[in-house]
Design an enzyme around this catalytic site. Structure first.
Site, short mmCIF file in Angstrom:
data_model
loop_
_atom_site.label_atom_id
_atom_site.label_comp_id
_atom_site.label_asym_id
_atom_site.label_seq_id
_atom_site.Cartn_x
_atom_site.Cartn_y
_atom_site.Cartn_z
CE1 TYR A 172 55.69 -15.49 -17.75
CE2 TYR A 172 54.94 -15.64 -15.83
CZ TYR A 172 54.72 -15.56 -17.02
OH TYR A 172 53.33 -15.54 -17.55
CB SER A 175 59.74 -10.41 -17.26
OG SER A 175 58.90 -11.47 -17.38
#
Ligand SMILES: NC(=O)c1ccc[n+]([C@@H]2O[C@H](COP(=O)([O-])OP(=O)(O)OC[C@H]3O[C@@H](n4cnc5c(N)ncnc54)[C@H](O)[C@@H]3O)[C@@H](O)[C@H]2O)c1
Length: 282
Positions: A172, A175
């Site tokens: 996460y 990203s």
């Protein structure tokens, strides 16, 4: 820049931050086109409860599907007043929650999925929306001269973990760091056609994503540890206000705004084994 009379696409528009942003924009006289994966019947039931529900439009779509995104943008253009599309707030994203293992390879599938939705999805949303805005002026195949008037604004949602990837974040956080890079590259690319691009990074906002799997207790302890002041979860309305500030101020471009209560995270083993502190974070 005045948002009154302009239309904005809000991906993840039925979620916490997307919904709060849509309501903020509509309260200022804008139109909100909500892009989300939920079925239209569920979406419309929700939208009917909003004030000035006539200023909302809904498109069921998938932000990682190019054909669906392009069709949704065309459909949006056919519903809003002619020439009014002025930008997007890209909120749709995913966050994985999986137990740890000792093999980095076990995270590869998650990595591919999260990068696909959160990073490639951001590029795709920005591209589809920019093409839709541009299509209101000249055909895309025509060379666009460097314009002087403002034609649009896009806000991408990053995260505080994109600014500083904490321990225990393999997918996460990476990203969301990519979202920062995409924002800068796209801001440069779209500058000649008068479209600004910025990002907003929340810390911890009260939302279903945050509460999934009983993670709220863990995250409240993180807020107590790392927020300077104040320490509760951020209300979605506070993030929406920051997003709308970036949209309205025409001098804000290529900027990453942290709305994080002075978050200062230390990634260290001093407090104990991080794998034991957060066994279910990713
Ligand atoms: N909530 C937080 O604490 C927090 C913190 C930092 C960053 N963020 C970021 O802010 C953004 C919004 O978060 P939120 O808390 O409002 O999330 P949320 O879970 O409340 O809303 C996300 C929405 O996106 C939709 N969605 C998911 N995948 C989709 C897809 N493929 N196509 C279309 N729609 C899709 C969901 O249906 C949902 O309505 C995200 O980018 C998130 O990573 C959130």
């Amino acid at each position: 820049m005045k948002v009154e009379g302009k239309a904005f696409i809000i991906t993840g528009g039925l979620g916490s931050i997307g919904g709060a942003t849509a309501r903020n924009l509509v309260s200022k006289g804008a139109y909100a086109v909500l892009f989300d994966i939920l079925a239209p019947a569920d979406a419309e039931g929700k939208i009917a409860t909003f004030e000035r529900a006539d200023r909302y439009f809904y498109e069921q779509t998938d932000i990682i599907d190019r054909a669906k995104m392009e069709a949704s943008c065309r459909s949006a253009l056919s519903k809003i007043p002619k020439g009014s599309l002025f930008g997007a707030v890209h909120c749709a994203a995913i966050a994985p929650g999986k137990p740890w293992s000792n093999s980095l390879m076990d995270k590869l599938a998650d990595f591919e999925k999260v990068m696909h939705v959160n990073a490639t999805g951001t590029f795709l949303v920005d591209a589809a929306v920019a093409d839709a805005i541009n299509s209101q002026y000249l055909p895309l195949e025509v060379f666009h001269e460097r314009v002087t008037e403002e034609r649009g604004v896009i806000i991408n949602l990053s995260s505080i973990v994109g600014h500083e990837i904490p321990a225990r974040s393999l997918t996460y956080g990476v990203s969301k760091k990519a979202v920062l890079g995409i924002t800068e590259a796209v801001a440069d690319f779209l500058a000649p056609v008068g479209i600004r691009v910025n990002s907003v990074a929340p810390a911890l906002v009260l939302s279903p994503m945050m509460l999934a799997g009983g993670r709220d207790k863990f995250f409240q302890s993180q807020l107590d540890a790392y927020s300077m002041f104040p320490r509760p979860f951020t209300e979605p309305d506070e993030i929406a206000a920051a997003i709308v500030f970036l949209m309205k101020n025409s001098m804000m471009n290529n900027f990453h705004l942290k709305v994080d209560a002075g978050w200062k995270q230390l990634s260290s083993w001093a407090a104990g084994d991080p794998r034991k502190i957060s066994p279910l974070l990713e």
